[in-house]
Design an enzyme around this catalytic site. Sequence first.
Site, PDB file in Angstrom:
ATOM      1  N   ASP A  31      41.740 -56.299 -14.201  1.00 15.27           N
ATOM      2  CA  ASP A  31      42.366 -55.093 -14.738  1.00 15.27           C
ATOM      3  C   ASP A  31      41.945 -53.828 -13.988  1.00 15.27           C
ATOM      4  O   ASP A  31      40.999 -53.846 -13.192  1.00 15.27           O
ATOM      5  CB  ASP A  31      42.057 -54.947 -16.245  1.00 15.27           C
ATOM      6  CG  ASP A  31      40.615 -55.318 -16.592  1.00 15.27           C
ATOM      7  OD1 ASP A  31      39.745 -55.273 -15.697  1.00 15.27           O
ATOM      8  OD2 ASP A  31      40.346 -55.652 -17.759  1.00 15.27           O
ATOM      9  N   ASN A  64      35.886 -55.719 -29.727  1.00 18.18           N
ATOM     10  CA  ASN A  64      36.961 -56.170 -30.618  1.00 18.18           C
ATOM     11  C   ASN A  64      37.498 -57.553 -30.217  1.00 18.18           C
ATOM     12  O   ASN A  64      38.511 -58.003 -30.737  1.00 18.18           O
ATOM     13  CB  ASN A  64      38.103 -55.147 -30.619  1.00 18.18           C
ATOM     14  CG  ASN A  64      38.707 -54.950 -29.219  1.00 18.18           C
ATOM     15  OD1 ASN A  64      38.366 -55.670 -28.287  1.00 18.18           O
ATOM     16  ND2 ASN A  64      39.599 -53.987 -29.087  1.00 18.18           N
ATOM     17  N   HIS A 108      38.549 -58.376 -27.106  1.00 19.65           N
ATOM     18  CA  HIS A 108      39.534 -58.392 -26.009  1.00 19.65           C
ATOM     19  C   HIS A 108      38.986 -59.132 -24.787  1.00 19.65           C
ATOM     20  O   HIS A 108      37.777 -59.199 -24.570  1.00 19.65           O
ATOM     21  CB  HIS A 108      40.031 -56.978 -25.659  1.00 19.65           C
ATOM     22  CG  HIS A 108      39.081 -56.104 -24.912  1.00 19.65           C
ATOM     23  ND1 HIS A 108      39.099 -54.738 -24.990  1.00 19.65           N
ATOM     24  CD2 HIS A 108      38.067 -56.383 -24.038  1.00 19.65           C
ATOM     25  CE1 HIS A 108      38.170 -54.225 -24.212  1.00 19.65           C
ATOM     26  NE2 HIS A 108      37.524 -55.202 -23.623  1.00 19.65           N
ATOM     27  N   GLU A 110      44.280 -56.533 -25.721  1.00 22.38           N
ATOM     28  CA  GLU A 110      43.706 -56.038 -26.969  1.00 22.38           C
ATOM     29  C   GLU A 110      44.226 -56.844 -28.157  1.00 22.38           C
ATOM     30  O   GLU A 110      45.281 -57.489 -28.054  1.00 22.38           O
ATOM     31  CB  GLU A 110      44.092 -54.558 -27.151  1.00 22.38           C
ATOM     32  CG  GLU A 110      43.629 -53.634 -26.029  1.00 22.38           C
ATOM     33  CD  GLU A 110      42.127 -53.317 -26.095  1.00 22.38           C
ATOM     34  OE1 GLU A 110      41.350 -54.086 -26.687  1.00 22.38           O
ATOM     35  OE2 GLU A 110      41.726 -52.282 -25.520  1.00 22.38           O
TER      36      GLU A 110
HETATM   37  C1  F6R Z   1      36.624 -55.553 -17.563  1.00 25.13           C
HETATM   38  C2  F6R Z   1      37.268 -56.211 -18.692  1.00 25.13           C
HETATM   39  C3  F6R Z   1      36.800 -56.009 -20.085  1.00 25.13           C
HETATM   40  C4  F6R Z   1      35.268 -56.045 -20.227  1.00 25.13           C
HETATM   41  C5  F6R Z   1      34.853 -55.824 -21.672  1.00 25.13           C
HETATM   42  C6  F6R Z   1      33.354 -55.822 -21.840  1.00 25.13           C
HETATM   43  O1  F6R Z   1      37.230 -55.938 -16.358  1.00 25.13           O
HETATM   44  O2  F6R Z   1      38.208 -56.891 -18.479  1.00 25.13           O
HETATM   45  O3  F6R Z   1      37.370 -57.008 -20.894  1.00 25.13           O
HETATM   46  O4  F6R Z   1      34.810 -57.283 -19.789  1.00 25.13           O
HETATM   47  O5  F6R Z   1      35.374 -54.611 -22.132  1.00 25.13           O
HETATM   48  O6  F6R Z   1      32.806 -54.739 -21.151  1.00 25.13           O
HETATM   49  P1  F6R Z   1      31.211 -54.566 -21.060  1.00 25.13           P
HETATM   50  O7  F6R Z   1      30.703 -55.706 -20.271  1.00 25.13           O
HETATM   51  O8  F6R Z   1      31.028 -53.254 -20.359  1.00 25.13           O
HETATM   52  O9  F6R Z   1      30.699 -54.563 -22.463  1.00 25.13           O
END
Ligand code: F6R
Length: 235
Positions: A67, A136, A138, A143
Amino acid sequence: MKLIETKTKTEMGVTAAEIFKDEIAKKHDLILGLATGSSPIPLYNELAAMCSAGSIDFSQVRSYNLDEYVGIGGDHPQSYGYFMEQNLFSRINIDKNNTFLPNGLADDLDAECARYDKLIENFGFADIQLLGIGPNGHIGFNEPAGLFSRNTTVVELAEDTIDANSRFFDDPSEVPRTAITMSVRHIMCAAKIILVANGNKKEIVDKAMNGEITSYIPASVLQMHPDATVVISEE
Ligand code: F6R
């Protein structure tokens, strides 16, 4: 789903990196699906150390990222392009021409999503897809919602995602509200999935692994994947 629990984040990184090392040793031109955020950093540190020590070779590896934020470019310190350059690509012997991310600055975002789908289709699905998990549930920026998109798509970020990601920005009002993400279908088509999480994600990881399979906890679909491993640290 397989669960590996480690004491520290460093051990989590080492454990996940060993899996990457073994897979790349078996297939030199592996296709990696990569993630950003705080959780993969210990893994990227370990991969960089292994590469310096000559025990892993990325020269034939190709990668595409899950992403990217919409509205900021690869030279913005909070863009995922910048993150990947700083935390991994500049530290390993991967050919930069073989690394891909969605372009969050594209004029035509639908065309950009279609381009990314084509790229994934041409490369084939990932041999290893790395994931983090949002508070959450995701995965990528898919989401919680009633429906999953089949393809790469532009998403409105959930309020809890914007809150969680505001820690990386000087001013919380600068956190982008939209992003481009690969789809759950793309993630599920990877041969092997490794999800890394820190101790603060214990509860959501437990729900995703052991609760109902629902699009309202996107990571719960990983229960249906034949080869998904979660590496979680207590720390
Ligand atoms: C990032 C992504 C997100 C993160 C998630 C956790 O490329 O796809 O799904 O993996 O938001 O982020 P952290 O590791 O910062 O808690």
